[in-house]
Every structure is written in structure tokens, then in C-alpha cells.
Write an enzyme that holds these catalytic residues in place. Structure first.
Site, PDB file in Angstrom:
ATOM      1  CD  GLU A   1      -1.833  15.738  -0.954  1.00 23.58           C
ATOM      2  OE1 GLU A   1      -1.196  15.731  -2.026  1.00 23.58           O
ATOM      3  OE2 GLU A   1      -1.823  14.794  -0.141  1.00 23.58           O
TER       4      GLU A   1
ATOM      5  CE  LYS B   1       4.384  12.503  -6.385  1.00 25.30           C
ATOM      6  NZ  LYS B   1       4.691  11.057  -6.379  1.00 25.30           N
TER       7      LYS B   1
ATOM      8  CB  VAL C   1       2.541  15.702   1.892  1.00 24.55           C
ATOM      9  CG1 VAL C   1       2.835  16.080   3.339  1.00 24.55           C
ATOM     10  CG2 VAL C   1       1.227  14.929   1.797  1.00 24.55           C
TER      11      VAL C   1
ATOM     12  CB  SER D   1       8.053  10.327   0.549  1.00 30.95           C
ATOM     13  OG  SER D   1       7.388  11.532   0.254  1.00 30.95           O
ATOM     14  CB  ALA D   2      10.655  15.085  -0.629  1.00 32.63           C
TER      15      ALA D   2
ATOM     16  CE  LYS E   1      -3.339   4.842  -0.021  1.00 34.97           C
ATOM     17  NZ  LYS E   1      -3.297   6.044  -0.816  1.00 34.97           N
TER      18      LYS E   1
HETATM   19  N1  PSU Z   1      -0.117   8.754  -0.328  1.00 35.23           N
HETATM   20  C1  PSU Z   1      -1.448   8.600  -0.428  1.00 35.23           C
HETATM   21  N2  PSU Z   1      -2.142   9.394  -1.280  1.00 35.23           N
HETATM   22  C2  PSU Z   1      -1.534  10.360  -2.024  1.00 35.23           C
HETATM   23  C3  PSU Z   1      -0.118  10.535  -1.876  1.00 35.23           C
HETATM   24  C4  PSU Z   1       0.533   9.707  -1.028  1.00 35.23           C
HETATM   25  O1  PSU Z   1      -2.005   7.752   0.249  1.00 35.23           O
HETATM   26  O2  PSU Z   1      -2.202  11.062  -2.784  1.00 35.23           O
HETATM   27  C5  PSU Z   1       0.564  11.637  -2.629  1.00 35.23           C
HETATM   28  C6  PSU Z   1       0.789  12.844  -1.697  1.00 35.23           C
HETATM   29  O3  PSU Z   1       0.707  14.044  -2.446  1.00 35.23           O
HETATM   30  C7  PSU Z   1       2.213  12.643  -1.203  1.00 35.23           C
HETATM   31  C8  PSU Z   1       2.846  12.068  -2.456  1.00 35.23           C
HETATM   32  O4  PSU Z   1       2.854  13.825  -0.779  1.00 35.23           O
HETATM   33  O5  PSU Z   1       1.870  11.201  -3.015  1.00 35.23           O
HETATM   34  C9  PSU Z   1       4.109  11.301  -2.118  1.00 35.23           C
HETATM   35  O6  PSU Z   1       4.749  10.968  -3.294  1.00 35.23           O
HETATM   36  P1  PSU Z   1       6.250  10.369  -3.230  1.00 35.23           P
HETATM   37  O7  PSU Z   1       6.080   9.023  -2.602  1.00 35.23           O
HETATM   38  O8  PSU Z   1       6.661  10.336  -4.666  1.00 35.23           O
HETATM   39  O9  PSU Z   1       7.045  11.330  -2.389  1.00 35.23           O
HETATM   40 MN    MN Z   2       9.740   8.523  -4.047  1.00 38.27          MN
END
Ligand code: PSU
Ligand code: MN
Length: 303
Positions: free
Chosen positions: A25, A86, A106, A140-141, A159
């Protein structure tokens, strides 16, 4: 009308020769790590995949095209660009249709990898259910994508900035296999063990590849989450990180950080609060995931 894909020279050659390919990614490059460590890590991860006998395909959206594999200068440009979008499932088509540039999360990387016929993808951590999601609805999606798109994603778990029990519950509800590699518990990104039992365990790339193929034979949509613990020597004890995570979360709330900005904000603050220790661990675990993903991609070609 087909998807606007552009292949790098290396990936185009790999496709012709039917070689194993591993997707990577780009949000981790633009939003997950600071420059220049981001580009150094991306290069190391690509090299690890080549050394393991597969071909890396870093995926990004540039000028209205989905790039499957970046040329070295494209990777440099992306890593140094400021205010890169993003892009996740919700914004991918809009960005492409309007000639935009952006990094794929992702979820978006899974969509693009699948369009390019790539079945394995290595990253650091997936997005998940945020703490307090019962109020914010911030999920998250990435989780829904794992339920829909048939790509096996290798990550070091999720995390501790997230609510890990809720993340595992959503994955189970949506029918996503969560396979811990070489242990019985779900890893927690910087730490090997979250204390939560993992639903499934595999001890070889061959087992993971076999399960991936069986899902296709059963006509099941969606992919697999392979949860690969960080190497022992790179691990940061959970107790050491907990206060920094609490502080970053507090700051996010006080600052009214919402939606797409939440994850990048927390990652940046934890990097700052740990004086870069979180980044060193992050680099070690992504490289470890790349090596396992290469072994799975190779096993998929063999079986
Ligand atoms: N978690 C990590 N490192 C990252 C991400 C998530 O430990 O770089 C990034 C990835 O690209 C993941 C995105 O798909 O953040 C998720 O963002 P959101 O929570 O806004 O869906
Ligand atoms: Mn989110």
C-alpha cells in the site's frame, strides 16, 4: 471499459512470466511514516520481497491512473509530496475519474490488487474499530473490504490505538478469517501478544495459501487477515506504549480530530512521543510481513 491500470516495467514483466507478486500500500508511505524513513522503508520492503523470490507491486493513484508498481522516481515523488489524498473505497473512483493523485489505504489497495490479479498484500497494520466507536461509529473501511475482496493481507495485527476486541468481533461477524502466524494469540502491532486468542493459527505459508484457495473453491467472497507478530528483538512492551497511546488519544479528542484524519494523527503523535522508537518497530514488522507475504505468494503458485 476496464479499470485504468498502469503497470511498472518490473510488474509487467512479472505478469508475463506468471511470477508471484506481492501488493504493497502507499498510505503507509504518505501518512504512516515521515520522510525520508518512509521511502527508505518502502525500498527495503520491496528489496525483501525480491530477495524472497517474489515481485513487489507498490500501489498508488497518480493522475487518474491506478499504478501497480511504482518506478523509483515515482516512489520518491510520492514519498516527498505534501497533502497527498488518502484514498479508501469511498473515494477511489471519484479520484480516478477526476485525474487526481493519492495514496491507497489497505481497503483501496485490496481493490486495486484484485483488479490486477494480485492475491497477496503485505502491510504494517490494518485499520479497525476505534476506541469509543459506540459513540463515533468510527470503523475502518478496511474491515468491510476484507469481507468483500479476495486478497490475503499480511499485517502485524492492529494497533493498540484501536479497540482490538471489537475489531476481532467485527471481523468474525463479517466472516473474515483471522489467522495468527506461529502463535495462538492475536498480535498487537508493536507487541507480539495482545492477550486475545486468535481465531485461527497457521505455522506455514503453505497452510495459508491452501486456505486462500479453498475460499475461492467455496465461492466465498472476501480475503484473509494474516496476523504476523513483530520479530521478538524489535518488540516494544505494551506497558511502555500505553501512556503514549493514552496521551495521543486524549489530544485527538481535544483537537476534534475526526474521520480520515484520526489514524494519521495518532500515528504521528505516537512517533513523536516515543522519540522514533515506534517507527523503528514499525519498519521491522513491515519487513517481516513482506517476507511472509512473498512466501504465501510463492506457495499460491506452487499448489
Ligand atoms: N494502521 C497502521 N499504519 C497505517 C495505517 C493504519 O498501523 O499506515 C493506514 C493504512 O493505510 C490503513 C489506514 O488502511 O491507515 C486506515 O485508516 P482509517 O482508520 O481511516 O480507515
Ligand atoms: Mn475511520
Amino acid at each position: 471499459m476496464t479499470a485504468p491500470l498502469k503497470f511498472s516495467t518490473e510488474v509487467a514483466n512479472a505478469r508475463k512470466a506468471a511470477r508471484p507478486i506481492v501488493a504493497l500500500e502507499s498510505t503507509i508511505i504518505t501518512h504512516g511514516m515521515p520522510y525520508p524513513q518512509n521511502v527508505k522503508t518502502a525500498e527495503l520492503v520491496e528489496a525483501d520481497i525480491r530477495k524472497a523470490g517474489a515481485v513487489p507491486a507498490t500501489i498508488a493513484i497518480m493522475n487518474g491512473h491506478i499504478h501497480i508498481g511504482l518506478e523509483p522516481d515515482q516512489l520518491q515523488t510520492l514519498a516527498q509530496a505534501k497533502n497527498v489524498a488518502k484514498l479508501s473505497r469511498a473515494d477511489l473512483a471519484f479520484a480516478l475519474a477526476n485525474g487526481q493523485t493519492g495514496a491507497s489505504t489497505v481497503a483501496a489497495t485490496m481493490i486495486c490488487a484484485h483488479l490486477a490479479g494480485i492475491e497477496v498484500f503485505a502491510t504494517g497494520g490494518i485499520g479497525g474499530v476505534h476506541r469509543g466507536a459506540e459513540h463515533s461509529f468510527d470503523i475502518s473501511a478496511d474491515l468491510e473490504e476484507l469481507a468483500q475482496t479476495p486478497v490475503s493481507v499480511v499485517a502485524a495485527g492492529a494497533k493498540a490505538i484501536l479497540d482490538l476486541p471489537k475489531t476481532l468481533e467485527v471481523l468474525e461477524s463479517r466472516g473474515v478469517p483471522v489467522i495468527a502466524y506461529g502463535q495462538n494469540t492475536f498480535p498487537a502491532f508493536w507487541s507480539r501478544d495482545s492477550g486475545l486468542p486468535a481465531p485461527l493459527r497457521a505455522d506455514s505459508a503453505a497452510e495459508i495459501a491452501a486456505a486462500h484457495k479453498m475460499r475461492a473453491r467455496l465461492g466465498l467472497p472476501g480475503g484473509q487477515l494474516i496476523a504476523n507478530p513483530i520479530p521478538t528483538e524489535a518488540e516494544i512492551p505494551a506497558e511502555q506504549l500505553a501512556p503514549h497511546i493514552e496521551q495521543a488519544l486524549k489530544e485527538a479528542e481535544a483537537g476534534g480530530i475526526a474521520a480520515k484524519a484520526v489514524t494519521p494523527f495518532l500515528l504521528t503523535r505516537i512517533f513523536e512521543l516515543t522519540d522514533g522508537a515506534s517507527l523503528r518497530a514499525n519498519i521491522a514488522l513491515v519487513r517481516n510481513n513482506a517476507r511472509l507475504a512473498a512466501a504465501i505468494a510463492i506457495a499460491l503458485k506452487q499448489g
